[in-house]
Design an enzyme around this catalytic site. Structure first.
Site, PDB file in Angstrom:
ATOM      1  N   TYR A  28       0.560  -0.889  -0.229  1.00 10.91           N
ATOM      2  CA  TYR A  28      -0.549   0.000   0.404  1.00 10.91           C
ATOM      3  C   TYR A  28       0.594   1.291   0.256  1.00 10.91           C
ATOM      4  O   TYR A  28       2.090   0.991   0.817  1.00 10.91           O
ATOM      5  CB  TYR A  28      -1.124  -0.176   1.157  1.00 10.91           C
ATOM      6  CG  TYR A  28      -1.534   1.366   1.469  1.00 10.91           C
ATOM      7  CD1 TYR A  28      -2.748   2.138   0.330  1.00 10.91           C
ATOM      8  CD2 TYR A  28      -1.342   1.885   2.391  1.00 10.91           C
ATOM      9  CE1 TYR A  28      -2.769   2.688   0.887  1.00 10.91           C
ATOM     10  CE2 TYR A  28      -2.320   3.147   2.976  1.00 10.91           C
ATOM     11  CZ  TYR A  28      -3.530   4.375   2.053  1.00 10.91           C
ATOM     12  OH  TYR A  28      -3.766   5.155   1.899  1.00 10.91           O
ATOM     13  N   ASP A  79      10.572  -6.035  -1.042  1.00 13.34           N
ATOM     14  CA  ASP A  79      10.218  -6.638  -2.187  1.00 13.34           C
ATOM     15  C   ASP A  79      11.145  -7.832  -2.379  1.00 13.34           C
ATOM     16  O   ASP A  79      11.234  -9.171  -2.868  1.00 13.34           O
ATOM     17  CB  ASP A  79      11.184  -4.969  -3.404  1.00 13.34           C
ATOM     18  CG  ASP A  79       9.720  -4.310  -3.679  1.00 13.34           C
ATOM     19  OD1 ASP A  79       8.711  -5.168  -3.313  1.00 13.34           O
ATOM     20  OD2 ASP A  79      10.079  -3.135  -3.630  1.00 13.34           O
TER      21      ASP A  79
END
Length: 320
Positions: free
Chosen positions: A171, A261
């Protein structure tokens, strides 16, 4: 489907040019900056490739020098690049500064960018259907209506072909406020097999619940795994009937951007390799920690050899 001995992950989303200060302090006084690239999905693709997993990234770039750099950098890491060159929009830009040695600030200049104009028609036939796993993130879902439509179309194709779907909530408050973002992100999470999210991100999708309850509600919709990312405190994996916790690492972080990530890349690589969940978490937490040790979005992403050395505690600064 790809050969089980050679797993292939496909991912799509915006990758931008990245300008970052090379020294601590405000950009208003920075004597020099460095130019690179960064994007959540391409970061994961690069991380997977370094860990021995074939990966492919698809996205739009502008018909400009920055777009050429994006394509060149990702391709140089061994990732299969499916770039759509958009002559009507520029490549997006993000800027990073380090106000203090312990903090990083990121600014995005992506309104109307080429990457935000991704459409379902950009995703070529067979690209998803021949993969082992499709990985997407909430950034693409909130960057534009066409981006969100592209994610849903990609998931439709993956599910029809029996390809697993991984979704990282990821988000970004600059793209949408929580009330608008929550239902859109939840609609995607409920269609995924594996969901990654921080505590606040899981609660964002299920207001009023705590993170554990939100994770279990996702399992009730058919998700096989919900991975709660806890930063330096590690992570927890929720599966039907089981919960597995993995401790994190205490490090002197240089740059935390991109750590999530790297964690996802580590987790997916372990999952595709058939590791037990506890071992998969160990790899993911290692990758996330190592990504924080040098500046950049993806540059510190480790190889399997690096992961093994870190886990052994090999810290000798001199190699002979």
């Amino acid at each position: 489907m790809a050969d089980a001995r050679d797993p292939r992950v496909v991912t799509l989303g915006e990758t931008m040019a990245l300008v970052r200060a090379t020294e601590v302090g405000s950009l208003r006084h920075a004597p020099a900056v460095a130019l690179g690239i960064g994007g959540a999905e391409s970061n994961v693709a690069i991380g997977l490739r370094r860990l021995g997993v074939d990966s492919s990234w698809l996205g739009r770039v502008g018909d400009d020098s920055l777009g050429e750099r994006v394509v060149r950098e990702i391709r140089a890491e061994g990732v299969d690049v499916r770039a759509v060159v958009d002559c009507g929009a520029p490549t997006g830009l993000m800027v990073k500064e380090r106000p203090t040695a312990a903090s990083t600030a990121v600014f995005y200049y992506r309104a109307g960018s080429a990457g935000s104009r991704l459409t379902p028609g950009d995703v070529t036939a067979g690209w998803i259907e021949e993969a082992d796993l499709l990985h997407v993130s909430g950034i693409t879902a909130l960057i534009s209506e066409s981006g969100r439509a592209t994610l849903h179309a990609a998931i439709d194709r993956a599910r029809a072909a029996g390809v697993r779907v991984s979704f990282d909530v990821n988000y970004r408050s600059a793209l949408a406020d929580p009330d608008a973002a929550g239902p859109k992100l939840r609609a995607l999470a409920e269609r995924a097999d594996v969901v990654f999210g921080g505590a606040e991100e899981l609660v964002l999708m299920f207001p009023g619940d705590d993170p554990d309850a939100a994770a279990r509600r996702l399992l009730d919709t058919g998700c096989s795994q919900v991975v709660l990312k806890l930063g330096a405190d590690g992570a927890t994996v929720f599966q039907p009937g089981t919960v597995v916790e993995g401790p994190g690492f205490r490090i002197d972080a240089v740059d935390t951007v991109g750590a999530g990530d790297a964690f996802v890349a580590g987790y997916l690589s372990g999952m595709l390799a058939g590791l037990e969940v506890a071992d998969t978490l160990g790899r993911a937490n290692t990758c996330g920690a190592m990504a924080c040790l040098t500046p950049g979005d993806w540059e510190a992403g480790p190889s399997l050899r690096d992961v093994e050395a870190f886990q052994r505690g090999d810290a000798d600064p001199v190699r002979r």
